[in-house]
Design a protein around this motif. Sequence first.
Motif, mmCIF file in Angstrom:
data_model
loop_
_atom_site.group_PDB
_atom_site.id
_atom_site.type_symbol
_atom_site.label_atom_id
_atom_site.label_comp_id
_atom_site.label_asym_id
_atom_site.label_seq_id
_atom_site.Cartn_x
_atom_site.Cartn_y
_atom_site.Cartn_z
ATOM 1 N N ASN A 57 -7.129 -58.487 -11.269
ATOM 2 C CA ASN A 57 -6.383 -58.520 -10.008
ATOM 3 C C ASN A 57 -5.357 -59.643 -10.009
ATOM 4 O OD1 ASN A 57 -7.709 -56.322 -8.940
ATOM 5 N ND2 ASN A 57 -9.240 -57.571 -7.866
ATOM 6 N N TYR A 58 -5.714 -60.769 -10.571
ATOM 7 C CA TYR A 58 -4.799 -61.890 -10.652
ATOM 8 C C TYR A 58 -3.597 -61.533 -11.520
ATOM 9 C CZ TYR A 58 -3.139 -66.645 -11.501
ATOM 10 O OH TYR A 58 -2.362 -67.776 -11.598
ATOM 11 N N LYS A 59 -3.862 -60.896 -12.657
ATOM 12 C CA LYS A 59 -2.763 -60.480 -13.530
ATOM 13 C C LYS A 59 -1.860 -59.471 -12.828
ATOM 14 C CE LYS A 59 -5.056 -61.257 -17.942
ATOM 15 N NZ LYS A 59 -5.661 -60.632 -19.123
ATOM 16 N N LYS A 60 -2.483 -58.526 -12.138
ATOM 17 C CA LYS A 60 -1.691 -57.530 -11.410
ATOM 18 C C LYS A 60 -0.846 -58.203 -10.334
ATOM 19 C CE LYS A 60 -4.798 -53.595 -11.989
ATOM 20 N NZ LYS A 60 -5.720 -52.688 -11.296
ATOM 21 N N LEU A 61 -1.446 -59.140 -9.639
ATOM 22 C CA LEU A 61 -0.719 -59.853 -8.589
ATOM 23 C C LEU A 61 0.465 -60.620 -9.174
ATOM 24 C CD1 LEU A 61 -0.572 -60.718 -5.610
ATOM 25 C CD2 LEU A 61 -2.079 -62.608 -6.207
ATOM 26 N N ARG A 62 0.236 -61.292 -10.265
ATOM 27 C CA ARG A 62 1.332 -62.040 -10.900
ATOM 28 C C ARG A 62 2.429 -61.096 -11.372
ATOM 29 N NH1 ARG A 62 0.752 -67.687 -12.566
ATOM 30 N NH2 ARG A 62 2.655 -67.088 -13.636
ATOM 31 N N LEU A 63 2.013 -59.968 -11.942
ATOM 32 C CA LEU A 63 3.006 -58.989 -12.404
ATOM 33 C C LEU A 63 3.812 -58.448 -11.227
ATOM 34 C CD1 LEU A 63 4.157 -57.358 -14.749
ATOM 35 C CD2 LEU A 63 2.369 -55.659 -14.325
ATOM 36 N N SER A 64 3.109 -58.120 -10.152
ATOM 37 C CA SER A 64 3.811 -57.597 -8.980
ATOM 38 C C SER A 64 4.705 -58.662 -8.363
ATOM 39 C CB SER A 64 2.829 -57.049 -7.958
ATOM 40 O OG SER A 64 2.100 -58.087 -7.372
ATOM 41 N N MET A 65 4.286 -59.912 -8.445
ATOM 42 C CA MET A 65 5.117 -60.982 -7.928
ATOM 43 C C MET A 65 6.420 -61.088 -8.726
ATOM 44 S SD MET A 65 2.402 -64.025 -7.032
ATOM 45 C CE MET A 65 3.563 -65.201 -7.625
ATOM 46 N N ARG A 66 6.318 -60.886 -9.997
ATOM 47 C CA ARG A 66 7.502 -60.986 -10.830
ATOM 48 C C ARG A 66 8.449 -59.807 -10.600
ATOM 49 N NH1 ARG A 66 4.190 -62.184 -16.083
ATOM 50 N NH2 ARG A 66 3.597 -64.317 -15.646
ATOM 51 N N THR A 67 7.860 -58.638 -10.446
ATOM 52 C CA THR A 67 8.693 -57.438 -10.377
ATOM 53 C C THR A 67 9.132 -57.086 -8.965
ATOM 54 O OG1 THR A 67 6.724 -56.050 -10.283
ATOM 55 C CG2 THR A 67 7.681 -56.465 -12.448
ATOM 56 N N ASP A 68 8.294 -57.376 -7.997
ATOM 57 C CA ASP A 68 8.602 -56.941 -6.633
ATOM 58 C C ASP A 68 8.848 -58.127 -5.711
ATOM 59 O OD1 ASP A 68 8.136 -54.364 -7.414
ATOM 60 O OD2 ASP A 68 6.053 -54.349 -6.737
ATOM 61 N N GLU A 69 9.739 -57.913 -4.816
ATOM 62 C CA GLU A 69 9.941 -58.849 -3.733
ATOM 63 C C GLU A 69 9.254 -58.210 -2.536
ATOM 64 O OE1 GLU A 69 11.522 -61.805 -3.560
ATOM 65 O OE2 GLU A 69 11.914 -61.770 -5.691
ATOM 66 N N LEU A 70 8.152 -58.782 -2.086
ATOM 67 C CA LEU A 70 7.386 -58.170 -1.004
ATOM 68 C C LEU A 70 7.671 -58.809 0.351
ATOM 69 C CD1 LEU A 70 3.980 -57.745 -2.846
ATOM 70 C CD2 LEU A 70 5.717 -56.017 -2.460
ATOM 71 N N GLY A 71 8.708 -59.516 0.449
ATOM 72 C CA GLY A 71 9.074 -60.100 1.726
ATOM 73 C C GLY A 71 8.378 -61.418 1.971
ATOM 74 N N LYS A 72 7.701 -61.964 0.990
ATOM 75 C CA LYS A 72 7.048 -63.254 1.180
ATOM 76 C C LYS A 72 7.948 -64.326 0.596
ATOM 77 C CE LYS A 72 2.284 -61.623 0.916
ATOM 78 N NZ LYS A 72 1.008 -61.772 0.252
ATOM 79 N N THR A 73 7.793 -65.478 1.206
ATOM 80 C CA THR A 73 8.543 -66.608 0.666
ATOM 81 C C THR A 73 7.802 -67.142 -0.551
ATOM 82 O OG1 THR A 73 7.365 -68.231 1.992
ATOM 83 C CG2 THR A 73 9.336 -67.231 2.987
ATOM 84 N N SER A 74 8.475 -67.931 -1.340
ATOM 85 C CA SER A 74 7.832 -68.495 -2.529
ATOM 86 C C SER A 74 6.654 -69.385 -2.143
ATOM 87 C CB SER A 74 8.843 -69.258 -3.381
ATOM 88 O OG SER A 74 9.426 -70.297 -2.632
ATOM 89 N N GLU A 75 6.740 -70.047 -0.984
ATOM 90 C CA GLU A 75 5.631 -70.883 -0.513
ATOM 91 C C GLU A 75 4.418 -70.015 -0.200
ATOM 92 O OE1 GLU A 75 5.565 -74.147 -0.675
ATOM 93 O OE2 GLU A 75 3.506 -74.086 0.038
ATOM 94 N N GLN A 76 4.638 -68.865 0.420
ATOM 95 C CA GLN A 76 3.538 -67.942 0.718
ATOM 96 C C GLN A 76 2.908 -67.433 -0.582
ATOM 97 O OE1 GLN A 76 5.790 -65.198 3.111
ATOM 98 N NE2 GLN A 76 4.935 -66.006 5.037
ATOM 99 N N TRP A 77 3.744 -67.132 -1.561
ATOM 100 C CA TRP A 77 3.212 -66.685 -2.859
ATOM 101 C C TRP A 77 2.387 -67.792 -3.517
ATOM 102 C CZ3 TRP A 77 2.593 -61.951 -3.856
ATOM 103 C CH2 TRP A 77 3.516 -60.988 -3.460
ATOM 104 N N ARG A 78 2.898 -68.999 -3.446
ATOM 105 C CA ARG A 78 2.156 -70.121 -4.042
ATOM 106 C C ARG A 78 0.789 -70.293 -3.368
ATOM 107 N NH1 ARG A 78 7.369 -72.964 -3.694
ATOM 108 N NH2 ARG A 78 8.346 -72.724 -5.734
ATOM 109 N N GLU A 79 0.770 -70.172 -2.051
ATOM 110 C CA GLU A 79 -0.485 -70.294 -1.307
ATOM 111 C C GLU A 79 -1.460 -69.189 -1.722
ATOM 112 O OE1 GLU A 79 -1.463 -72.750 0.578
ATOM 113 O OE2 GLU A 79 -3.363 -71.782 1.005
ATOM 114 N N GLU A 80 -0.992 -67.981 -1.831
ATOM 115 C CA GLU A 80 -1.840 -66.860 -2.239
ATOM 116 C C GLU A 80 -2.359 -67.068 -3.664
ATOM 117 O OE1 GLU A 80 -0.345 -63.042 -1.132
ATOM 118 O OE2 GLU A 80 -1.554 -62.046 -2.648
ATOM 119 N N ILE A 81 -1.508 -67.598 -4.522
ATOM 120 C CA ILE A 81 -1.928 -67.869 -5.909
ATOM 121 C C ILE A 81 -2.998 -68.945 -5.929
ATOM 122 C CG2 ILE A 81 -1.141 -68.855 -8.107
ATOM 123 C CD1 ILE A 81 1.545 -67.408 -7.591
ATOM 124 N N ARG A 82 -2.803 -69.990 -5.111
ATOM 125 C CA ARG A 82 -3.823 -71.042 -5.033
ATOM 126 C C ARG A 82 -5.162 -70.473 -4.584
ATOM 127 N NH1 ARG A 82 -0.572 -74.109 -1.583
ATOM 128 N NH2 ARG A 82 1.198 -74.640 -2.860
#
Length: 151
Positions: free
Chosen positions: A99-124
């Motif tokens: 799931n983590y790999k999929k999330l990272r892949l989707s983060m790279r390929t898709d812009e889901l309307g989240k800010t980079s700070e929100q992505w960082r928080e989700e990754i943490r």
Amino acid sequence: MTTPEYKEWWVKRINNNVPGPSSKNSQSIEEYLRVVPSELEIIKQDFERRNAELEKKIEQMEEEKINLRLDIDVQKVEVEKLKKEKNKAEEDLDDLKMNYKKLRLSMRTDELGKTSEQWREEIREERNKSDRWESKFQEVQARNEVLEESL
């Protein structure tokens, strides 16, 4: 015919030569009549006593053997339970990694309307979850190794 020694003895005899009670060896009638056990009877009694002791020891050892078997059975059940927990933890960890790999892949390929700070928080958060599962997996693995060593 009698010999002179016999005649002399005959004259000296007292009470038809039946010995009277002696004051030197004054024993009671019970002690005098007490039957002394033969060597065979003493050996037999000793054998029976030792046999009884050995039978008690055998019974104790059989009880201990049964208790040890029960302990082994309990430990086997615990080991099986820990193996199942370990397998489950490994599967969960693999799922989290995937799931983590999929999330990272989707983060790279898709812009889901989240800010980079929100992505960082989700990754943490995902990393924290992954770390918790990793530590839980290591604990289960350590317990499993301790149990396997005790068997």
